[in-house]
Design an enzyme around this catalytic site. Structure first.
Site, PDB file in Angstrom:
ATOM      1  N   HIS A  25       0.807  -1.199   0.008  1.00 44.27           N
ATOM      2  CA  HIS A  25      -0.089   0.009  -0.028  1.00 44.27           C
ATOM      3  C   HIS A  25       0.861   1.051   0.138  1.00 44.27           C
ATOM      4  CE1 HIS A  25      -3.191   2.545   2.188  1.00 44.27           C
ATOM      5  NE2 HIS A  25      -3.550   2.446   0.935  1.00 44.27           N
ATOM      6  N   HIS A  67      -1.612  11.144  -2.159  1.00 45.69           N
ATOM      7  CA  HIS A  67      -2.688  10.397  -1.805  1.00 45.69           C
ATOM      8  C   HIS A  67      -3.881  11.826  -1.443  1.00 45.69           C
ATOM      9  CE1 HIS A  67      -5.981   9.515   1.251  1.00 45.69           C
ATOM     10  NE2 HIS A  67      -5.772   8.260   0.829  1.00 45.69           N
TER      11      HIS A  67
END
Length: 257
Positions: A25, A67
């Site tokens: 991730h 992000h």
């Protein structure tokens, strides 16, 4: 009896995505600054060969990794990232927030990460993370850039997004690249919409999934993936239910997981 219609977007039996079980991730996004080349390099040193990252567009159309909508949490900048040109973004420090050894680590472009993955033979899940208001544009441009960067490669990236508009735009821009829809809830009609988007996989919060969810996806030829799993008992339960792949931050614990 299996009554699902054949899925034209289903991945072929020999697709490397069918053999994938663990996806790092944001690179090794807990041990190193997330969504940086340093995080990918560290994940690779831990044995990871499948990665995930978040990609959005700069004000002048460069696909880069980040992000958040804003810059404050993971860079030395401030404000909306998508409002900055790539020259402005490239000058930021994306490592000091994490720890001193990573001071000066830059924000990478999608091209930089593509070169890393192609060179190392790694798979990449590109999560299309649009700045609010430009979902379709981001899906279209990120997909087109991915198709260009991986042209001629055997291991294509998997494009995904929480935004159905971004997934639809990616489908139209690069129909050959596999797609996944990300879900943090299971709204009415989610399965039918995934089929309409031409998805090869679904990615859901692990707390939403069960054996029935995985079975329904498999019956339609879709892969079942879940995020973000850092606990060995949770991982064992999900894999036992038939979930195909798990996103994890615990790349240093993969043998134990």
């Amino acid at each position: 009896m299996n009554t699902e219609r054949p899925n034209p977007a289903a991945l072929p039996p020999d697709s490397p995505w069918r053999a994938c079980r663990w996806i790092a991730h944001r690179g090794a996004g807990r041990l190193a600054p997330e969504n940086t080349l340093a995080a990918f390099r560290l994940g690779h040193r831990h044995g990871c060969r499948t990665f995930e990252c978040d990609v959005k567009l700069s004000a002048d159309g460069v696909a880069f990794l980040l992000h958040d909508t804003s810059l404050e949490r993971t860079t030395s900048g401030s404000g909306v990232a998508g409002d900055r040109t790539w020259a402005e973004l490239a000058a930021l420090d994306a490592g000091s927030w994490h720890s001193a050894p990573y001071a000066g680590e830059p924000i990478p472009t999608l091209e930089t990460i593509a070169q890393f993955c192609i060179t190392t033979g790694s798979l990449l899940n590109i999560e299309i993370k649009p700045t609010p208001g430009v979902e379709a544009l981001t899906g279209q441009r990120v997909a087109a850039e991915a198709a260009r960067l991986w042209r001629g490669q055997a291991q294509w990236p998997l494009l995904s997004s929480f935004s159905a508009d971004a997934v639809a735009a990616a489908r139209d821009a690069a129909p050959a690249l596999p797609r996944a829809w990300l879900l943090d809830a299971l709204p009415p009609g989610w399965f039918e919409q995934a089929r309409a988007l031409g998805c090869s996989a679904m990615v859901a919060d692990f707390e939403l999934v069960d054996a029935g969810w995985a079975e329904r996806l498999h019956a339609a030829g879709l892969l079942a993936m879940a995020y973000t799993v850092n606990d060995a008992q949770v991982a064992e339960r999900l894999l036992g239910w038939g979930v195909d792949a798990l996103f994890t931050d615990a790349v240093d614990q993969l043998p134990a997981l």
